[in-house]
Design an enzyme around this catalytic site. Structure first.
Site, PDB file in Angstrom:
ATOM      1  CG  HIS A  25      -2.032   0.996   1.148  1.00 14.34           C
ATOM      2  ND1 HIS A  25      -3.366   0.634   1.142  1.00 14.34           N
ATOM      3  CD2 HIS A  25      -2.026   2.350   1.042  1.00 14.34           C
ATOM      4  CE1 HIS A  25      -4.122   1.712   1.063  1.00 14.34           C
ATOM      5  NE2 HIS A  25      -3.319   2.771   0.997  1.00 14.34           N
ATOM      6  CG  ASP A  29      -0.877  10.300  -6.027  1.00 17.17           C
ATOM      7  OD1 ASP A  29      -0.720   9.317  -5.292  1.00 17.17           O
ATOM      8  OD2 ASP A  29      -2.016  10.757  -6.297  1.00 17.17           O
ATOM      9  N   GLY A 186      -9.499   7.725  -2.563  1.00 23.10           N
ATOM     10  CA  GLY A 186     -10.085   9.055  -2.452  1.00 23.10           C
ATOM     11  C   GLY A 186     -10.986   9.149  -1.238  1.00 23.10           C
ATOM     12  CD  GLU A 216      -7.326   6.331   5.092  1.00 20.78           C
ATOM     13  OE1 GLU A 216      -6.250   6.942   5.277  1.00 20.78           O
ATOM     14  OE2 GLU A 216      -7.832   6.157   3.966  1.00 20.78           O
ATOM     15  CG  ASP A 324      -1.550   5.893   2.958  1.00 21.34           C
ATOM     16  OD1 ASP A 324      -1.905   5.521   1.826  1.00 21.34           O
ATOM     17  OD2 ASP A 324      -2.258   6.609   3.683  1.00 21.34           O
TER      18      ASP A 324
END
Length: 384
Positions: A25, A29, A186, A216, A324
């Site tokens: 994960h 970007d 998102g 999350e 992340d």
């Protein structure tokens, strides 16, 4: 807020950075080098908060350290802005792989959303090709320097948009060009995976695996939808599955007691969703520092010591450890391992189990997965 990077050396007699790691994960970007952002921003005429690499890195960190997922996601406006050309995408992808390898990662699944990189006229297929070109160049560079790494793309659809079917078809179309899985990402709260139910059905019909961001910013309803509508084989973060676990403390005589009282016994009860996730080994892609920064673990406490990952791990959930967004959180996978050692007293066996969890939960073909597991086991065995 406590800095998630632990400065104290771990109480271990080996170098954590040298351990072979698996990253499931990690957002493309969210892992740019500040100097690269500055150079690419100048080339495309994008204004940044700072043109000093050190100051820019600090700006990303402070913005991400707000405790708000919404503000955390705002930092991506700048990274995405410089990833709109073939050259920019390829460079970012190449450096991403090199940075993973430098951290000891031997296998990485790199997720990103092609639909966010079309502002300069590129097509969806062109941006996927550009990223794959960069990933291949990164792998070659690592091998030329004497290292080794294997990577794949997790093609991601933005859950607040309406391009799920299109992105699912894109992922399947590139399954022999580096795409190994699908994801939605998102704003989670208010955008259930059920929005993309038809896209997930299409993926299942084409035997293409999916991991879904869930648990999350939203709780059990999101996780349940990821499992049912998304047919998720893994949960992106998934940390709020702990909300479906009840722990009751009793003293030696069976009377109710506080959890900090002496001679207490914790009685654990798993709800139906938590039981399903644990018993079927559905992997949790937990990102400790990120979870603290975005407020994902706010219901469990303020500090990293209150992160439920240790409880989940001790209860037998398929816990994997991830970063992340390395730029925003200011961490590497080595840092996250150090955090676990410092906070939960994890030892070599624990780190090996967490790494093997990730390897076995990868979207690699079985023979490649078995080879990866063997490589990791051998590397840990040689530490002795």
């Amino acid at each position: 807020m406590t800095d998630p990077i632990v400065d104290a050396a771990p109480a271990l007699d080996f170098d954590l950075k040298s351990l072979p790691k698996v990253s499931l994960h990690d957002h493309l970007d969210g892992g740019l080098r500040p100097a690269t952002i500055i150079e690419l921003a100048e080339a495309v005429g994008h204004t940044l908060p700072s043109t000093d690499p050190v100051a820019l890195r600090q700006w990303f960190r402070e913005s991400a350290d707000s405790g708000s997922l919404v503000r955390y996601l705002e930092t991506f406006d700048h990274t995405i802005a410089v990833m709109q050309t073939k050259e920019g995408l390829a460079r970012v992808a190449k450096e991403f792989v090199e940075d993973l390898a430098d951290d000891g990662v031997v296998y990485g699944e790199i997720r990103w959303a092609p639909e966010q990189h079309l502002q300069k006229g590129l097509t969806l297929d062109e941006v996927v090709d550009a990223v794959q070109e960069g990933l291949d160049a990164g792998v070659d560079a690592v091998e030329e320097s004497g290292g080794q790494i294997q990577v794949g793309q997790l093609i991601t659809a933005m859950r607040h948009a309406d391009r799920g079917q299109e992105i699912a078809e894109l992922a399947v179309r590139h399954r022999y060009n580096g795409a190994i899985g699908f994801d939605i990402a998102g704003a989670e709260d208010g955008f259930l995976p059920s929005r993309f139910k038809d896209a997930f059905t299409y993926l299942a019909e084409h035997n293409f695996p999916a991991t879904v961001h869930a648990g999350e910013a939203a709780g059990l309803e999101s996780i349940q939808s990821a499992l049912v509508d998304g047919r998720a084989l893994r949960l992106g973060h998934g940390v709020r599955i702990a909300e479906d676990i009840t722990v009751e403390f009793e003293d030696a005589e069976g009377e109710e007691a506080d959890d900090d009282a002496e001679d207490t016994i914790g009685m654990v009860t798993l709800g139906e969703v938590a039981g399903w996730v644990r018993d079927r080994g559905i992997a949790l892609e937990i990102c400790p520092s990120s979870n603290l920064q975005t407020g994902a673990i706010a219901n469990f406490g303020e500090g990293i010591e209150n992160h439920p990952l240790d409880m989940l791990y001790q209860l037998g959930f398929n816990v994997t450890i991830n970063t992340d967004n390395r730029l925003m959180s200011g961490v590497t996978l080595t840092d996250e391992f150090e955090l676990l050692v410092e906070t939960f007293d994890y030892d070599l066996d624990d780190l090996l189990e967490l790494t093997l969890n990730a390897a076995e939960s990868s979207f690699l073909p079985l023979d490649e997965k078995e080879a990866l597991v063997e490589y990791i086991n051998d590397a840990y065995a040689n530490l002795g």
